[in-house]
Every structure is written in structure tokens, then in C-alpha cells.
Design a protein around this motif. Structure first.
Motif, PDB file in Angstrom:
ATOM      1  N   LEU A 132       0.829  -1.208   0.000  1.00  0.00           N
ATOM      2  CA  LEU A 132       0.000   0.000   0.000  1.00  0.00           C
ATOM      3  C   LEU A 132       0.861   1.255   0.000  1.00  0.00           C
ATOM      4  N   GLY A 133       0.475   2.186  -0.866  1.00  0.00           N
ATOM      5  CA  GLY A 133       1.204   3.434  -0.987  1.00  0.00           C
ATOM      6  C   GLY A 133       2.403   3.373  -1.923  1.00  0.00           C
ATOM      7  N   HIS A 134       2.708   2.173  -2.431  1.00  0.00           N
ATOM      8  CA  HIS A 134       3.894   2.025  -3.282  1.00  0.00           C
ATOM      9  C   HIS A 134       3.617   1.262  -4.579  1.00  0.00           C
ATOM     10  N   SER A 135       2.673   0.359  -4.580  1.00  0.00           N
ATOM     11  CA  SER A 135       2.416  -0.473  -5.756  1.00  0.00           C
ATOM     12  C   SER A 135       1.557   0.270  -6.771  1.00  0.00           C
ATOM     13  N   TRP A 136       1.749  -0.097  -8.043  1.00  0.00           N
ATOM     14  CA  TRP A 136       0.967   0.489  -9.126  1.00  0.00           C
ATOM     15  C   TRP A 136      -0.361  -0.238  -9.257  1.00  0.00           C
ATOM     16  N   LEU A 137      -1.412   0.518  -9.475  1.00  0.00           N
ATOM     17  CA  LEU A 137      -2.731  -0.042  -9.724  1.00  0.00           C
ATOM     18  C   LEU A 137      -2.678  -0.889 -10.993  1.00  0.00           C
ATOM     19  N   GLY A 138      -3.161  -2.113 -10.918  1.00  0.00           N
ATOM     20  CA  GLY A 138      -3.175  -2.990 -12.083  1.00  0.00           C
ATOM     21  C   GLY A 138      -1.861  -3.729 -12.332  1.00  0.00           C
ATOM     22  N   SER A 139      -0.873  -3.547 -11.468  1.00  0.00           N
ATOM     23  CA  SER A 139       0.419  -4.208 -11.652  1.00  0.00           C
ATOM     24  C   SER A 139       0.849  -4.955 -10.400  1.00  0.00           C
ATOM     25  N   SER A 140      -0.124  -5.420  -9.635  1.00  0.00           N
ATOM     26  CA  SER A 140       0.188  -6.079  -8.371  1.00  0.00           C
ATOM     27  C   SER A 140      -0.713  -7.276  -8.157  1.00  0.00           C
ATOM     28  N   VAL A 141      -0.270  -8.154  -7.279  1.00  0.00           N
ATOM     29  CA  VAL A 141      -1.067  -9.310  -6.876  1.00  0.00           C
ATOM     30  C   VAL A 141      -1.185  -9.295  -5.357  1.00  0.00           C
ATOM     31  N   LEU A 199       9.910  -9.628   1.748  1.00  0.00           N
ATOM     32  CA  LEU A 199      10.131  -8.207   1.491  1.00  0.00           C
ATOM     33  C   LEU A 199      10.841  -7.555   2.670  1.00  0.00           C
ATOM     34  N   LYS A 200      10.394  -7.832   3.865  1.00  0.00           N
ATOM     35  CA  LYS A 200      11.021  -7.230   5.052  1.00  0.00           C
ATOM     36  C   LYS A 200      12.463  -7.719   5.204  1.00  0.00           C
ATOM     37  N   GLN A 201      12.710  -8.990   4.892  1.00  0.00           N
ATOM     38  CA  GLN A 201      14.066  -9.527   4.992  1.00  0.00           C
ATOM     39  C   GLN A 201      14.982  -8.882   3.955  1.00  0.00           C
ATOM     40  N   VAL A 202      14.506  -8.768   2.717  1.00  0.00           N
ATOM     41  CA  VAL A 202      15.293  -8.109   1.670  1.00  0.00           C
ATOM     42  C   VAL A 202      15.583  -6.671   2.079  1.00  0.00           C
ATOM     43  N   PHE A 203      14.563  -5.956   2.546  1.00  0.00           N
ATOM     44  CA  PHE A 203      14.725  -4.569   2.957  1.00  0.00           C
ATOM     45  C   PHE A 203      15.778  -4.444   4.059  1.00  0.00           C
ATOM     46  N   SER A 204      15.701  -5.322   5.053  1.00  0.00           N
ATOM     47  CA  SER A 204      16.638  -5.232   6.177  1.00  0.00           C
ATOM     48  C   SER A 204      18.078  -5.534   5.752  1.00  0.00           C
ATOM     49  N   ALA A 252      11.693   5.031   5.862  1.00  0.00           N
ATOM     50  CA  ALA A 252      12.523   4.802   4.671  1.00  0.00           C
ATOM     51  C   ALA A 252      12.097   5.687   3.518  1.00  0.00           C
ATOM     52  N   ARG A 253      13.053   6.002   2.672  1.00  0.00           N
ATOM     53  CA  ARG A 253      12.739   6.727   1.437  1.00  0.00           C
ATOM     54  C   ARG A 253      11.979   5.795   0.502  1.00  0.00           C
ATOM     55  N   ASP A 254      11.115   6.352  -0.307  1.00  0.00           N
ATOM     56  CA  ASP A 254      10.315   5.548  -1.237  1.00  0.00           C
ATOM     57  C   ASP A 254      11.190   4.683  -2.130  1.00  0.00           C
ATOM     58  N   ASN A 255      12.304   5.247  -2.637  1.00  0.00           N
ATOM     59  CA  ASN A 255      13.128   4.450  -3.551  1.00  0.00           C
ATOM     60  C   ASN A 255      13.775   3.263  -2.842  1.00  0.00           C
ATOM     61  N   HIS A 256      14.026   3.348  -1.533  1.00  0.00           N
ATOM     62  CA  HIS A 256      14.543   2.194  -0.796  1.00  0.00           C
ATOM     63  C   HIS A 256      13.493   1.085  -0.743  1.00  0.00           C
ATOM     64  N   ILE A 257      12.271   1.464  -0.466  1.00  0.00           N
ATOM     65  CA  ILE A 257      11.183   0.482  -0.433  1.00  0.00           C
ATOM     66  C   ILE A 257      10.987  -0.119  -1.819  1.00  0.00           C
ATOM     67  N   HIS A 258      11.021   0.712  -2.848  1.00  0.00           N
ATOM     68  CA  HIS A 258      10.837   0.219  -4.215  1.00  0.00           C
ATOM     69  C   HIS A 258      11.962  -0.725  -4.624  1.00  0.00           C
ATOM     70  N   ASP A 259      13.196  -0.394  -4.252  1.00  0.00           N
ATOM     71  CA  ASP A 259      14.314  -1.297  -4.550  1.00  0.00           C
ATOM     72  C   ASP A 259      14.091  -2.658  -3.902  1.00  0.00           C
ATOM     73  N   ALA A 260      13.694  -2.663  -2.636  1.00  0.00           N
ATOM     74  CA  ALA A 260      13.435  -3.923  -1.936  1.00  0.00           C
ATOM     75  C   ALA A 260      12.275  -4.669  -2.585  1.00  0.00           C
ATOM     76  N   MET A 261      11.251  -3.955  -3.010  1.00  0.00           N
ATOM     77  CA  MET A 261      10.111  -4.585  -3.688  1.00  0.00           C
ATOM     78  C   MET A 261      10.563  -5.278  -4.969  1.00  0.00           C
ATOM     79  N   HIS A 262      11.398  -4.612  -5.754  1.00  0.00           N
ATOM     80  CA  HIS A 262      11.845  -5.191  -7.024  1.00  0.00           C
ATOM     81  C   HIS A 262      12.662  -6.463  -6.794  1.00  0.00           C
ATOM     82  N   GLU A 314      22.827   0.279  -9.319  1.00  0.00           N
ATOM     83  CA  GLU A 314      22.760   0.943  -8.015  1.00  0.00           C
ATOM     84  C   GLU A 314      23.765   0.320  -7.054  1.00  0.00           C
ATOM     85  N   LYS A 315      24.730   1.133  -6.635  1.00  0.00           N
ATOM     86  CA  LYS A 315      25.815   0.647  -5.778  1.00  0.00           C
ATOM     87  C   LYS A 315      25.305   0.100  -4.443  1.00  0.00           C
ATOM     88  N   THR A 316      24.274   0.715  -3.885  1.00  0.00           N
ATOM     89  CA  THR A 316      23.743   0.243  -2.603  1.00  0.00           C
ATOM     90  C   THR A 316      23.313  -1.214  -2.708  1.00  0.00           C
TER      91      THR A 316
END
Length: 134
Positions: free
Chosen positions: A20-29, A39-44, A55-65, A81-83
Motif C-alpha cells: 500500500l502506498g507504493h504499488s501500481w494499480l493494475g500491476s500487483s497481486v 520483502l522485510k528480509q530483503v529490505f533489512s 525509509a525513502r520511497d526508492n529504498h522500499i521500491h528497490d526492496a520490492m523489485h 545501483e551501488k547500494t
């Protein structure tokens, strides 16, 4: 905004679990507890010490991808992305050798796998012909 409004709408896309707040409408399950945990493990791993809520939105999006690629059984994620690249060993250890590659590394991996397939078919011609692309 939905997928049709994005510049990436012409490219294939793996639908990730809704965040919620990050996914695109019509592009999620709909996800499940396993998706949330992944997702939380990847993010951490990617952003140690950063709280999800701050967290910054792009950090959450990177973890989502990355989590979506892992969800679908991918072997790796390609980025500059070096990070993310700096965390490749920790991600590989946590997720069955899942890799984070530079584009050049991914190309080298693909070329190596194609060479292996060609060699296998050379040694075992009964496997049939390969398509022309590899």
C-alpha cells in the motif's frame, strides 16, 4: 496513476505483491505472509538500520523489485545501483545464491550459460537442435 501512464508500460513486468502506498494499480497481486516476510528480509539486508516507516520511497521500491524477482524464482537482479550491488553477498547467502549483477556481469553469466548449453548439445546431439538465438 496506472500502468498505462508509465513509460515502462511497453515492457514485460512481473506483478509483485501489493504494498500500500507504493504499488501500481493494475500491476500487483495479493501477497501472503511469506511475501511480507521476504520483502522485510530483503529490505533489512539492503538497508540495515533503516526503519521501514521512515525509509525513502526508492529504498522500499528497490526492496520490492528484488523481493519480486526472488518470489518468481529469478536467478538475479540487474542494476547499476551501488547500494544494492554492495549487498550482493548478503542477499546471495539469504536467498539461495540469488545474485545482484551489474549489466555486464549479467551478460557474462548469460553468455556462459549459453556456452554450456551449446557444449551439452554438442556432446549429446540426441537432445535435438537448439533454437537459432543461443
Amino acid at each position: 496513476m496506472d500502468q498505462a501512464d508509465r513509460g515502462s508500460s511497453n515492457y514485460p513486468e512481473a506483478f509483485g505483491p501489493i504494498v500500500l502506498g507504493h504499488s501500481w494499480l493494475g500491476s500487483s497481486v495479493l501477497g501472503d505472509a511469506e511475501d511480507e516476510h521476504r520483502l522485510k528480509q530483503v529490505f533489512s539486508i539492503l538497508f540495515p538500520g533503516v526503519q521501514w516507516e521512515k525509509a525513502r520511497d526508492n529504498h522500499i521500491h528497490d526492496a520490492m523489485h528484488v523481493a519480486t524477482a526472488i518470489r518468481y524464482g529469478g536467478h538475479g537482479f540487474v542494476t547499476r545501483e551501488k547500494t544494492l550491488l554492495n549487498k550482493h553477498e548478503a542477499i546471495a547467502a539469504a536467498f539461495q545464491n540469488f545474485r545482484i549483477w551489474l549489466p555486464e556481469q549479467a551478460l557474462q553469466e548469460a553468455m556462459s550459460r549459453i556456452a554450456s548449453i551449446r557444449e551439452l548439445h554438442r556432446r549429446e546431439p540426441e537432445r535435438g537442435e537448439l533454437p537459432s538465438w543461443p
